[in-house]
Design a protein around this motif. Structure first.
Motif, PDB file in Angstrom:
ATOM      1  N   VAL A   6       0.900  -1.100   0.152  1.00  0.00           N
ATOM      2  CA  VAL A   6      -0.030   0.073  -0.125  1.00  0.00           C
ATOM      3  C   VAL A   6       0.771   1.318   0.056  1.00  0.00           C
ATOM      4  CG1 VAL A   6      -1.984   1.182   1.225  1.00  0.00           C
ATOM      5  CG2 VAL A   6      -2.018  -1.109   1.076  1.00  0.00           C
ATOM      6  N   PRO A   7       1.795   1.503   0.824  1.00  0.00           N
ATOM      7  CA  PRO A   7       2.703   2.490   1.005  1.00  0.00           C
ATOM      8  C   PRO A   7       3.558   2.711  -0.418  1.00  0.00           C
ATOM      9  CG  PRO A   7       3.330   1.141   2.471  1.00  0.00           C
ATOM     10  CD  PRO A   7       2.050   0.632   2.158  1.00  0.00           C
ATOM     11  N   ILE A   8       3.919   1.634  -0.854  1.00  0.00           N
ATOM     12  CA  ILE A   8       4.874   1.562  -2.145  1.00  0.00           C
ATOM     13  C   ILE A   8       3.941   1.908  -3.072  1.00  0.00           C
ATOM     14  CG2 ILE A   8       6.017   0.257  -3.768  1.00  0.00           C
ATOM     15  CD1 ILE A   8       6.696  -1.677  -1.346  1.00  0.00           C
ATOM     16  N   GLY A   9       2.594   1.323  -3.204  1.00  0.00           N
ATOM     17  CA  GLY A   9       1.787   1.825  -4.457  1.00  0.00           C
ATOM     18  C   GLY A   9       1.423   3.342  -4.202  1.00  0.00           C
ATOM     19  N   ILE A  10       1.046   3.975  -3.331  1.00  0.00           N
ATOM     20  CA  ILE A  10       0.818   5.431  -3.240  1.00  0.00           C
ATOM     21  C   ILE A  10       1.980   6.162  -3.453  1.00  0.00           C
ATOM     22  CG2 ILE A  10       0.305   7.022  -1.462  1.00  0.00           C
ATOM     23  CD1 ILE A  10      -1.072   4.982   0.318  1.00  0.00           C
ATOM     24  N   ILE A  11       3.002   5.800  -3.188  1.00  0.00           N
ATOM     25  CA  ILE A  11       4.567   6.944  -3.632  1.00  0.00           C
ATOM     26  C   ILE A  11       4.541   6.676  -5.231  1.00  0.00           C
ATOM     27  CG2 ILE A  11       6.839   6.992  -3.284  1.00  0.00           C
ATOM     28  CD1 ILE A  11       6.555   5.779  -0.668  1.00  0.00           C
ATOM     29  N   GLY A  12       4.177   5.234  -5.597  1.00  0.00           N
ATOM     30  CA  GLY A  12       4.420   5.138  -6.831  1.00  0.00           C
ATOM     31  C   GLY A  12       3.392   5.980  -7.683  1.00  0.00           C
ATOM     32  N   LEU A  13       2.140   6.035  -7.338  1.00  0.00           N
ATOM     33  CA  LEU A  13       1.055   6.922  -7.990  1.00  0.00           C
ATOM     34  C   LEU A  13       1.391   8.254  -8.014  1.00  0.00           C
ATOM     35  CD1 LEU A  13      -2.020   5.156  -6.347  1.00  0.00           C
ATOM     36  CD2 LEU A  13      -1.479   5.380  -8.747  1.00  0.00           C
ATOM     37  N   ILE A  14       1.981   8.945  -6.808  1.00  0.00           N
ATOM     38  CA  ILE A  14       2.207  10.322  -6.709  1.00  0.00           C
ATOM     39  C   ILE A  14       3.315  10.548  -7.667  1.00  0.00           C
ATOM     40  CG2 ILE A  14       2.911  12.074  -4.979  1.00  0.00           C
ATOM     41  CD1 ILE A  14       1.996  10.486  -2.974  1.00  0.00           C
ATOM     42  N   VAL A  15       4.492   9.924  -7.645  1.00  0.00           N
ATOM     43  CA  VAL A  15       5.586  10.071  -8.650  1.00  0.00           C
ATOM     44  C   VAL A  15       5.175  10.061 -10.107  1.00  0.00           C
ATOM     45  CG1 VAL A  15       8.076   9.435  -9.228  1.00  0.00           C
ATOM     46  CG2 VAL A  15       7.491   9.646  -6.708  1.00  0.00           C
ATOM     47  N   GLY A  16       4.350   8.854  -9.961  1.00  0.00           N
ATOM     48  CA  GLY A  16       3.822   8.734 -11.742  1.00  0.00           C
ATOM     49  C   GLY A  16       3.078   9.846 -12.226  1.00  0.00           C
ATOM     50  N   PHE A  17       2.166  10.168 -11.401  1.00  0.00           N
ATOM     51  CA  PHE A  17       1.228  11.138 -11.888  1.00  0.00           C
ATOM     52  C   PHE A  17       1.992  12.502 -12.200  1.00  0.00           C
ATOM     53  CE2 PHE A  17      -1.519  15.095 -10.753  1.00  0.00           C
ATOM     54  CZ  PHE A  17      -2.272  14.830 -11.744  1.00  0.00           C
ATOM     55  N   LEU A  18       2.923  12.821 -11.464  1.00  0.00           N
ATOM     56  CA  LEU A  18       3.692  14.059 -11.543  1.00  0.00           C
ATOM     57  C   LEU A  18       4.889  14.179 -12.751  1.00  0.00           C
ATOM     58  CD1 LEU A  18       4.170  15.456  -7.791  1.00  0.00           C
ATOM     59  CD2 LEU A  18       2.553  16.089  -9.435  1.00  0.00           C
ATOM     60  N   PHE A  19       5.379  13.030 -12.935  1.00  0.00           N
ATOM     61  CA  PHE A  19       6.664  13.076 -13.648  1.00  0.00           C
ATOM     62  C   PHE A  19       6.689  12.068 -15.019  1.00  0.00           C
ATOM     63  CE2 PHE A  19       7.924  14.309  -9.515  1.00  0.00           C
ATOM     64  CZ  PHE A  19       8.543  15.408  -9.706  1.00  0.00           C
ATOM     65  N   VAL A  20       5.803  11.215 -14.820  1.00  0.00           N
ATOM     66  CA  VAL A  20       5.623  10.204 -16.011  1.00  0.00           C
ATOM     67  C   VAL A  20       5.019  10.932 -17.346  1.00  0.00           C
ATOM     68  CG1 VAL A  20       5.022   8.008 -16.978  1.00  0.00           C
ATOM     69  CG2 VAL A  20       6.006   8.114 -14.704  1.00  0.00           C
ATOM     70  N   VAL A  21       5.547  10.668 -18.370  1.00  0.00           N
ATOM     71  CA  VAL A  21       5.078  11.343 -19.694  1.00  0.00           C
ATOM     72  C   VAL A  21       4.142  10.240 -20.505  1.00  0.00           C
ATOM     73  CG1 VAL A  21       5.668  12.486 -21.855  1.00  0.00           C
ATOM     74  CG2 VAL A  21       7.025  13.068 -19.659  1.00  0.00           C
ATOM     75  N   GLU A  22       3.074  10.784 -20.837  1.00  0.00           N
ATOM     76  CA  GLU A  22       2.118  10.120 -21.561  1.00  0.00           C
ATOM     77  C   GLU A  22       2.846   9.481 -23.043  1.00  0.00           C
ATOM     78  OE1 GLU A  22       0.450   7.392 -21.750  1.00  0.00           O
ATOM     79  OE2 GLU A  22      -1.612   8.347 -20.943  1.00  0.00           O
ATOM     80  N   SER A  23       2.626   8.217 -23.558  1.00  0.00           N
ATOM     81  CA  SER A  23       3.153   7.885 -24.806  1.00  0.00           C
ATOM     82  C   SER A  23       2.262   6.923 -25.061  1.00  0.00           C
ATOM     83  CB  SER A  23       4.367   7.290 -24.785  1.00  0.00           C
ATOM     84  OG  SER A  23       4.648   6.190 -23.979  1.00  0.00           O
ATOM     85  N   LYS A  24       1.892   6.702 -26.494  1.00  0.00           N
ATOM     86  CA  LYS A  24       1.182   5.655 -27.186  1.00  0.00           C
ATOM     87  C   LYS A  24       1.773   5.357 -28.871  1.00  0.00           C
ATOM     88  CE  LYS A  24      -2.533   8.168 -26.240  1.00  0.00           C
ATOM     89  NZ  LYS A  24      -3.889   8.669 -26.456  1.00  0.00           N
ATOM     90  N   ASP A  25       1.280   4.265 -29.384  1.00  0.00           N
ATOM     91  CA  ASP A  25       1.580   4.127 -30.502  1.00  0.00           C
ATOM     92  C   ASP A  25       0.331   3.202 -31.211  1.00  0.00           C
ATOM     93  OD1 ASP A  25       2.855   3.706 -32.994  1.00  0.00           O
ATOM     94  OD2 ASP A  25       4.081   2.077 -32.229  1.00  0.00           O
ATOM     95  N   PRO A  26      -0.610   3.921 -31.250  1.00  0.00           N
ATOM     96  CA  PRO A  26      -1.951   3.145 -31.684  1.00  0.00           C
ATOM     97  C   PRO A  26      -2.164   2.545 -33.376  1.00  0.00           C
ATOM     98  CG  PRO A  26      -2.416   5.539 -31.830  1.00  0.00           C
ATOM     99  CD  PRO A  26      -1.099   5.318 -31.252  1.00  0.00           C
ATOM    100  N   GLU A  27      -1.145   3.146 -34.062  1.00  0.00           N
ATOM    101  CA  GLU A  27      -1.376   2.846 -35.466  1.00  0.00           C
ATOM    102  C   GLU A  27      -1.235   1.205 -35.727  1.00  0.00           C
ATOM    103  OE1 GLU A  27       0.573   5.521 -38.003  1.00  0.00           O
ATOM    104  OE2 GLU A  27       0.574   7.021 -36.892  1.00  0.00           O
ATOM    105  N   GLY A  28      -2.265   0.808 -36.594  1.00  0.00           N
ATOM    106  CA  GLY A  28      -2.138  -0.651 -36.802  1.00  0.00           C
ATOM    107  C   GLY A  28      -2.398  -1.639 -35.754  1.00  0.00           C
ATOM    108  N   ARG A  29      -2.882  -1.220 -34.593  1.00  0.00           N
ATOM    109  CA  ARG A  29      -2.767  -1.988 -33.460  1.00  0.00           C
ATOM    110  C   ARG A  29      -4.444  -2.117 -33.169  1.00  0.00           C
ATOM    111  NH1 ARG A  29       1.720  -2.333 -30.692  1.00  0.00           N
ATOM    112  NH2 ARG A  29       0.977  -4.508 -30.157  1.00  0.00           N
ATOM    113  N   ARG A  30      -4.969  -3.530 -32.965  1.00  0.00           N
ATOM    114  CA  ARG A  30      -6.242  -3.601 -32.622  1.00  0.00           C
ATOM    115  C   ARG A  30      -6.328  -4.668 -31.423  1.00  0.00           C
ATOM    116  NH1 ARG A  30      -9.668  -5.435 -37.726  1.00  0.00           N
ATOM    117  NH2 ARG A  30      -7.949  -6.546 -37.944  1.00  0.00           N
ATOM    118  N   LEU A  31      -7.231  -4.627 -30.600  1.00  0.00           N
ATOM    119  CA  LEU A  31      -7.245  -5.515 -29.570  1.00  0.00           C
ATOM    120  C   LEU A  31      -8.226  -6.696 -30.122  1.00  0.00           C
ATOM    121  CD1 LEU A  31      -7.138  -5.880 -26.432  1.00  0.00           C
ATOM    122  CD2 LEU A  31      -9.603  -4.981 -26.252  1.00  0.00           C
TER     123      LEU A  31
END
Length: 655
Positions: free
Chosen positions: A315-340
């Protein structure tokens, strides 16, 4: 930062030149040049004189690379101008390269995607006699490109997520006897505590990676982190086995989202190959620490705070990871040609889930019961249908064509057998140490150290061996060691001293360390670079499914042999049929001495001794089967994989 270089053909009838090159970032679309009306060469660099100036990126050389228009194509050339190289689709540029639609160019921290063939109206273009310099605004760079501090914090968040996912593969094993005592759980119930995590992890891994590519890797990572943290709290607060197993299932699904997202985000954040290799090395080291330290940490927590603490630690590890991830991780995606691939995903879950349930519950419901027989039929039919769907669909979750390569196919079979033996043995050794030999949880965790430390110490050496001798030799040697160690563990008795079998556990650990890295390197070398992610995920899935079946099948053997042996022992003591059946059922439910006083001449101490002996006989059968499977894997590794000298960079890749 991610940008697009786009060659556009001007509509006919325009007075503009026949082609233009556009540069597009988050701020919009800007024309760079209308070559060839001006000059046939375009420079890229950090210096003021560069035609495409990336002044904010300190990883870019002053004059880094150049684009040249030859005919109707653009050619990229590094020509030794940069200090840290120019990369196209992950490969360092050694000679001039004609760009094709979809090529991904890595220059410093900037990722450029080249697009070709767009038709632009004349009004979109500016006829220029000279190349137009397009510097990137500092604001745009700040938004899209992580700073050095942001990169480190992003790596920290990824390591937190990975640590939780990997830790729960091993930390729970030490807590199993305490969970059994708390809920009066059966052996099959304990199997569900473990497989409820690994089953959704294995089944959803490929699809989770695809969803991250399409919807956003940060989005999937954050969603996985929230689910994992909440499910961990639910596990700790579970009032019964049913709630615990359901919460573990959610944990496994969340781990499937976390695992591929962490590596994908690292690859996107660290565009420089050297930085990326270092980051992946740290990522792999954290996974090793989580696996190696899980039993010891779990033992300390269970002894001090109870079994619930092995889940609350997340639980504390997850909360710290959420805070750091929300503030500093940059969104990225590569949707072209990909289907579920929903049909493939549903069929995979049906096949693996039905077979797992049948194996775990077969002893309880009866192997000939309608439920178990039906589940086996469903599993077989789902598997066949899955293979047909994957062979026909345009965007399969599992690339069956990869298995046409002998190295790739063999490596995945070996991955299955490796975790089939490893997970099954670790699961029952934990029960043996605590329930049979009466070690405390922390003592049991310490007794696992020969195996876990051997994995951590041997893995780096295995990378060097595979680079020098190829993958088959270290893999075959490692699997042979695992097989021998497992067979020897199968020869122990209830009163065997730890000093007589610790080395066998160490041998198993050395074998795992020798096998994992060469196996990963062989898989990476067997597929094109652009398919490395799917290949890695496929091998990870093979490992996890092997672990699921290892616990399920070996658990069925242990429980079946334990029931048979205990029933035989009680029959020899003259225990009546009805009482004998009740005692056998009680023993497999974790309450071996519960009804002993009701049988004349049979006390709790004697029944515990008989139950322990019966469990050990089941353990011996399981270890024999696991050892043979591992030795078969050794033969496959030696003769089923082409000898090859792998490139040194393969050693840095981990699954």
């Amino acid at each position: 930062m991610s940008v697009v270089l786009e060659r556009a053909v001007v509509d006919e009838g325009s007075t503009a030149s026949d082609a233009v090159l556009f540069y597009r970032d988050a701020s919009g679309r800007q024309q760079i040049t209308s070559l060839p009306a001006a000059m046939p060469r375009l420079t890229i660099g950090r210096g003021m004189g560069s035609d495409l100036q990336l002044s904010w990126d300190h990883e870019v050389s002053r004059l880094h690379a150049q684009l040249e228009q030859i005919g109707n194509q653009w050619v990229l050339d590094d020509d030794g101008l940069s200090r840290n190289g120019t990369y196209v689709n992950g490969e360092r540029l050694q000679t001039k390269r004609r760009l094709r639609d979809g090529d991904v160019i890595f220059i410093g921290s900037t990722t450029m995607t080249y697009r070709d063939g767009h038709r632009a109206a004349a009004a979109e273009t500016r006829v220029a006699q000279n190349v137009i310099t397009v510097p990137v605004s500092p604001d745009s760079a700040t938004r899209d490109v992580p700073s050095r501090l942001a990169k480190r914090l992003t790596l920290l968040a990824m390591c937190f997520g990975l640590f939780m996912a990997m830790l729960d593969n091993t930390i729970v094993n030490v807590a199993l006897p305490s969970i059994q005592a708390s809920f009066d759980a059966s052996v099959s119930g304990l199997e569900w505590v473990v497989t409820a995590y690994t089953l959704p992890f294995a089944c959803l891994l490929l699809t989770a990676g695809l969803i991250g590519d399409v919807k956003g890797r940060k989005f999937v990572f954050m969603a996985g982190l929230v689910l994992f943290t909440a499910a961990s709290a639910a596990c700790a607060l579970a009032p019964d086995m049913t709630v615990l197993v359901i919460a573990r299932c959610v944990q496994g699904a969340a781990a499937a989202a976390l695992f591929p997202s962490t590596l994908s985000i690292i690859r996107h954040t660290f565009s420089d190959p050297r930085e990326r290799a270092q980051a992946i090395g740290i990522w792999a080291g954290v996974a090793g620490i989580a696996i190696a330290g899980g039993p010891v940490l779990g033992g300390v927590l269970v002894d001090s705070l109870g079994w619930e603490s092995v889940f609350l630690v997340n639980v504390p590890i997850g909360i710290i990871g959420l805070i750091v991830g929300f503030l500093f991780v940059v969104e990225s995606k590569d949707p072209e040609g990909r289907r579920l691939d929903l049909p493939g995903q549903v069929l995979a879950i049906a096949a693996v889930g039905s077979l797992t349930y049948a194996l775990i519950e077969g002893n309880n419901l009866g192997w000939g019961s309608i439920v178990i027989v039906t589940l086996f039929i469903v599993a077989g039919a789902s598997l066949v249908h899955f293979l047909v769907v994957e062979a026909r669909t345009a965007s399969p979750m599992l690339q069956l064509k990869f298995f046409a390569d002998r190295v790739f196919a063999t490596a995945n079979v070996v991955a299955f057998l490796l975790f089939f033996g490893l997970f099954g043995v670790l699961f029952f050794i934990s029960l043996f140490l605590q329930n049979v030999q009466d070690y405390s949880p922390v003592q049991a965790g310490i007794h696992f150290l020969p195996a876990t430390l051997s994995i951590a110490l041997t893995a780096p050496i295995a990378g060097k061996l595979s680079s020098r001798f190829g993958s088959p030799l270290p893999m075959a040697s490692g699997l042979t060691m695992m097989g021998i160690g497992t067979l020897f563990v199968g020869g122990i008795s209830a009163d065997s001293a730890y000093s007589s079998y610790w080395w066998a556990l160490a041998l198993v650990g050395i074998g795992v360390g020798l096998t994992m890295t060469p196996m990963t390197a062989a898989v990476m070398a067997a597929v094109p670079p652009e398919r490395a992610g799917m290949a890695s995920a496929t091998t990870t899935t093979s490992r996890e499914i092997g672990g699921v079946f290892g616990i399920a099948l070996l658990g069925a053997l242990v429980t079946g042999q334990m029931r048979t042996s205990l029933d035989t022992s009680l029959l020899q003591l003259g225990v009546p049929d009805q009482a004998r059946t009740a005692l056998v059922d009680a023993a497999t439910q974790g309450g071996a001495g519960h009804d002993a006083g009701q049988v004349p001449g049979l006390d709790a101490a004697l029944l515990k001794t008989l139950s322990n002996d019966a469990f050990v006989q089941g353990l011996q059968v399981a270890c024999t089967v696991a050892g043979i499977a591992l030795l078969i894997g050794a033969v496959l590794a030696m003769f089923g994989m082409r000898p090859q000298r792998l490139p040194s960079e393969g050693r840095h890749r981990r699954v």
